[in-house]
Design an enzyme around this catalytic site. Sequence first.
Site: not given
Length: 317
Positions: A147, A198
Site C-alpha cells: 500500500s 502510507h
Amino acid sequence: MQRQYKAQRGLNTGLLLLFGQIYQVGLNNIPPITFATLAVNIYLFLQPLKPLEEVCISVSEGFYRRDWHRLYLSAFHHADDWHLYFNMVSLLWKGIKLERRLGSMWFGYIITLFSVLVGIVYMILEFTLAELLENPSFIQSCAVGFSGVLFALKVLNNYYHPGGSSSLMGIYVSNKYACWVELIAIHLLSPGSSFAGHLAGILVGLMYTMGPLKTIMKACAGGFIFPTVFSQQRNNNNPDYRYSGYASNTQRDYNPYTAGMNEEEQVEWAIRNSLNDTGNSARHYHDERRPYGFWLPPEEPSHEELRRRRLQRFERW
C-alpha cells in the site's frame, strides 16, 4: 502497509474475490508489468519466502541490524488475504492507467525503485518520530504490504491524469487532495495500518512529481528507458505532454465532394457549367441548386423585358 499481521489460514475469500476481479477485467486488458506485479504478490502470499516477522521493514531490523533484504521483500508480502485483495485491486486500476500512459519499461522501473524508496522513507519517518516523541516503539514498528507503493502511484496518477474527484465514504474530494484525505481516513478506520508507511508513499510520489526524483531516474537510466510521451494536452509547463494541434493542422479529405479538383479547377468547372446551362428557366433559378458548391445566376433581363414585366404586374392589380 500493515503493522499488525496474523497467520494465513482458512479459506482465502479475499484471494478468490481478487481472481474474480482479474477475470472480470480480462487478462488481455492488463498490461505486462501490472500483471507481473500482481502475479508476484499473489505468489508470495501463497508461497512466502520467509515468515512475515522476517520480511517486515522496521528501523530496528532494516537499519540497525542491516537486514537490507527487507527493503524489497516487505512490499510484496501481505498480512492476510483481505490485505492482499484491497491492495491488488487498487494496483489493478492504477497500473492499467499508468502503464499505458508511461510505457511498460518505465512503469516497471518505477515499481522497482518505489518499492525500495518507500521502505527507506518509512524508516526515516519512524526514526524521526521516535526521536521527536522519545518513544522507542517507533523503532520496533514493523510493516509489510504494497500500500505504500500504491499511495505513491496514486500521486503519480493524479499528476498524469489531473482533475476529477473521488468519493471517500460518500464525500467527494478533489483528486488533488484525495491521497491526503485517504491517508487520514485509513488511519482512523484501520488503526492496524501503518500511517508512516502510507505517508512515505505520498512523499515518494511527490519526490517524483515535484522533486528531483524523475530527473535522477532518467539520468540513472542512461538513455535506455524513457517514459512514453503521448500527444495530449495537460499543462503548458509539463514537459511530459505535447499538444498535437490535431484540430488546426489536420486536413480533411474533401475528394468525395470535389472529385479531386483543386479550388481553381472547381471555379472554372462551375463557370463553364453555368454558361453552358442556357436552357434552364427562371423557375429552376429559384427552386433548384447545382450539384457543385456555388453557381452563377442567369443573365439579367434587358430593359425592354423589365418594362414588359412591370406592365403585366400593374394589369393584375
